[in-house]
Design an enzyme around this catalytic site. Sequence first.
Site, PDB file in Angstrom:
ATOM      1  CE1 TYR A 265      -8.998   4.131  -3.037  1.00 34.65           C
ATOM      2  CE2 TYR A 265     -10.001   5.285  -4.882  1.00 34.65           C
ATOM      3  CZ  TYR A 265     -10.113   4.448  -3.792  1.00 34.65           C
ATOM      4  OH  TYR A 265     -11.340   3.936  -3.449  1.00 34.65           O
TER       5      TYR A 265
ATOM      6  CD  GLU B  18     -10.418   0.912  -2.095  1.00 31.32           C
ATOM      7  OE1 GLU B  18     -11.098   1.904  -1.807  1.00 31.32           O
ATOM      8  OE2 GLU B  18     -10.008   0.110  -1.241  1.00 31.32           O
TER       9      GLU B  18
END
Length: 401
Positions: free
Chosen positions: A114, A202
């Site tokens: 992530y 993101e």
Amino acid sequence: MNIHEYQARELLIKFGVPVPAAIVVTNPMDAAKAFDKLVTRQHGGGMAVVKAQVHAGGRGKGGGVRMVRSSDEARKAATEILTRPLVTPQTPPEGVPVTKLMVAAGVEIAKEYYLAIAVDRKNSAPIIVASAEGGMDIEQVAREKPEAIIREPISPIAGLAPYQARKIAYRLGFKGQQVRMAGKIMHQLSDLFLKCDCSLAEINPLIVTKPTDEHPDGVVMAVDAKINFDENALIRQEDIRSLEDPTEVNADEAHASRFGLSYIKLDGSIGCLVNGAGLAMATMDIIKLHGGEPANFLDVGGSASEEAVTEAFRIILQDPKVNGVLVNIFGGIAKCDTIARAIVVAAKEVGFTVPLVVRLEGTNVEEARKILEEAKAEIPTMQIGGDLTEAAKMITAATAA
Ligand code: GDP
Ligand code: MN
């Protein structure tokens, strides 16, 4: 402002971030064709991914991300995704319609990470948030394993420093060539974040591909991206503004924002018109305390004009679920008499067929009360509340009947 994954992918490419090849389609036949174009014998293990393009995340969990191994499978997956609403943990229970798909070349994933940049209000700076526990559920990682999340503030002036990128890459466990590849992506993402006035950039998952002879350490790339922008900066981001998909924006919320109103639709039945976000929250709380359910959050702001307030009533009363309206104004910069006049205008233009309770206090309240007293005959469903508790009781009683 939010954009689709396929648009975020284009931005990543512009800033140099490696992503799998992809084609956007709107029907099953083109999805099959896209498969044939993307999947060659030598690369990608003969696999592609068909992905619903909607603003909601968690698509993988809702069947909106499908791995396919032939053009026929691509066609079938596309048909299934396009013909029924997509339900994910982030959509309303009835789901959202899907009209666009992205067909992406499948990659063989060795590990998922992530990587995001968000705004850290505490440090008044952007912050990198990264984790080796990437993939679908970063919220769960944050809850259950907060130590697995790396945070590193970025200077809004100098950007990400090379030592920071290296540090994060090592802490994520990248090895060999991966450290350089991941570091480069962090710099590219930071550059994108700052240049495009993002509020969130993101990549989830950031992945390492399985090793090959050509790339013994694999290749680091972005498989999914979500990018949000600071709406206050859109004035200097014409290209970004043009990416907005009007079908993804709630029409009433967009209408409200044109008049400087902050409006968020909720599920209840009591419409609220309030000035100030804090007072709006308190008003919703007190409605709930007395057994009602707010139909919306609506902050008309400090300097609301008569026109804007009239629009606010129009928006509230358009909602068929609304069976009563509570007006709660603390006149400071906003003047009570302005609101009172807007109520009279709204009564004429829109018409109050549902109970209306008005509670006004502050600047020009005497004049406001006079205006409302005189208009009573024109607005038979109106009651004047003294304090907020009394007003909340009045509206919950009037709508419970
Ligand atoms: P999201 O569920 O809306 O976040 O959609 P993603 O694009 O992130 O896809 C969900 C998951 O599908 C990813 O975390 C991956 O595990 C998997 N996935 C997506 N694309 C590929 C791919 O090309 N190859 C493989 N093996 N898995 C993929
Ligand atoms: Mn994802």
